[in-house]
Design an enzyme around this catalytic site. Structure first.
Site, PDB file in Angstrom:
ATOM      1  N   GLY A  13       0.783  -1.230   0.000  1.00 41.06           N
ATOM      2  CA  GLY A  13       0.000   0.000   0.000  1.00 41.06           C
ATOM      3  C   GLY A  13       0.810   1.272   0.000  1.00 41.06           C
ATOM      4  O   GLY A  13       0.319   2.320   0.433  1.00 41.06           O
ATOM      5  N   TYR A  16      -0.960   4.020  -2.056  1.00 40.98           N
ATOM      6  CA  TYR A  16      -2.171   4.419  -1.320  1.00 40.98           C
ATOM      7  C   TYR A  16      -1.812   5.369  -0.180  1.00 40.98           C
ATOM      8  O   TYR A  16      -2.427   6.436  -0.014  1.00 40.98           O
ATOM      9  CB  TYR A  16      -2.838   3.150  -0.809  1.00 40.98           C
ATOM     10  N   LYS A  36       7.402   8.932  -8.096  1.00 41.71           N
ATOM     11  CA  LYS A  36       7.624   7.492  -8.186  1.00 41.71           C
ATOM     12  C   LYS A  36       8.728   7.307  -9.220  1.00 41.71           C
ATOM     13  O   LYS A  36       8.468   7.228 -10.420  1.00 41.71           O
ATOM     14  CB  LYS A  36       6.340   6.791  -8.628  1.00 41.71           C
ATOM     15  N   ASP A  45       0.416   3.544 -10.438  1.00 43.42           N
ATOM     16  CA  ASP A  45       0.946   4.170  -9.217  1.00 43.42           C
ATOM     17  C   ASP A  45       1.329   5.621  -9.475  1.00 43.42           C
ATOM     18  O   ASP A  45       0.993   6.520  -8.696  1.00 43.42           O
ATOM     19  CB  ASP A  45       2.172   3.401  -8.699  1.00 43.42           C
ATOM     20  N   GLY A 107       9.344   4.388  -3.206  1.00 36.32           N
ATOM     21  CA  GLY A 107      10.239   3.390  -3.765  1.00 36.32           C
ATOM     22  C   GLY A 107       9.485   2.348  -4.569  1.00 36.32           C
ATOM     23  O   GLY A 107       8.261   2.396  -4.710  1.00 36.32           O
ATOM     24  N   VAL A 108      10.218   1.380  -5.080  1.00 39.39           N
ATOM     25  CA  VAL A 108       9.617   0.298  -5.857  1.00 39.39           C
ATOM     26  C   VAL A 108       9.846  -0.999  -5.087  1.00 39.39           C
ATOM     27  O   VAL A 108      10.972  -1.366  -4.777  1.00 39.39           O
ATOM     28  CB  VAL A 108      10.206   0.245  -7.285  1.00 39.39           C
ATOM     29  N   ASN A 166      -0.576   0.041   7.636  1.00 39.92           N
ATOM     30  CA  ASN A 166      -1.671   0.068   6.672  1.00 39.92           C
ATOM     31  C   ASN A 166      -2.456  -1.231   6.762  1.00 39.92           C
ATOM     32  O   ASN A 166      -1.910  -2.317   6.545  1.00 39.92           O
ATOM     33  CB  ASN A 166      -1.118   0.250   5.257  1.00 39.92           C
TER      34      ASN A 166
END
Length: 210
Positions: A13, A16, A36, A45, A107-108, A166
């Protein structure tokens, strides 16, 4: 506020949470934006952060590197025969950092996801020199994943600003004890503050008064 958001895993998440935080800051009168640096697979995203930032940026500023393959960036880059443009990411970040008072960088995947052969999300966060907040999917297994991530961040020498819990899925009855106690146990073991705890389906975030 300038934060790098990492997660205890993928799909916890981060986007989000980032979008909630950006919207809350903008609602409070702070010109906040999201970034991002790398998207793999779809670009949803980046589009969500773009929308949360009220469209004040071009989508390519929000997301300077887009790989179409839904895999880790290192894997996706090999499949697509591309080299990830780290200089472009850094240049875009510096430009946005210098222009906007609040910047949330997502981040990824998790902390050690590889971006190149010898370069991971950890190295990207270090290059950007931001405090790191960890998005924790509050579910069974969160303690182990969070402690590993906190340890790895601290070993890098970066500041861990705190934790964001989350509730990314409806509460499962067999996980009730874990989800109810994860926060207190992790706070006790790490000494880190909880920045936010986000309920499943929560649509707004309230910021503490300055």
């Amino acid at each position: 506020m300038r934060l790098f958001l990492t997660g205890t895993d993928t799909n916890v998440g981060k986007t989000y949470v980032a979008a909630l935080l950006i919207r809350a800051l903008r609602q409070a009168g702070v010109d906040a934006i999201g970034m991002k640096p790398i998207c793999c697979g779809g670009r949803e995203d980046a589009e969500e952060l773009h929308a949360a930032s009220d469209g004040v940026l071009d989508l390519n500023e929000v997301n300077p590197v887009w790989l179409r393959t839904p895999a880790a960036p290192y894997t996706a880059a090999m499949i697509e025969n591309r080299t990830i443009d780290l200089a472009l990411i850094r240049e875009t970040f510096v430009r946005l950092r210098d222009k906007f008072p609040a910047l949330i960088v997502e981040g990824v995947g998790g902390w050690l996801v590889p971006i190149a052969r010898d370069y991971s999300v950890r190295d990207l966060a270090g290059d950007l020199n931001l405090s790191v907040a960890i998005v924790v999917a509050n579910r069974l297994g969160a303690i182990n994943h969070t402690l590993l991530t906190v340890e790895a961040i601290r070993n890098t020498g970066l500041t861990c600003a705190g934790l964001i819990y989350n509730h990314s899925a409806p509460l499962a009855p067999d996980e009730a004890i874990a989800t109810e106690t994860n926060r207190s146990i992790i706070e006790d073991l790490t000494g880190l503050p909880t920045l936010f705890e986000i309920a499943h389906g929560q649509r707004t975030l309230t910021l503490a008064a300055a």
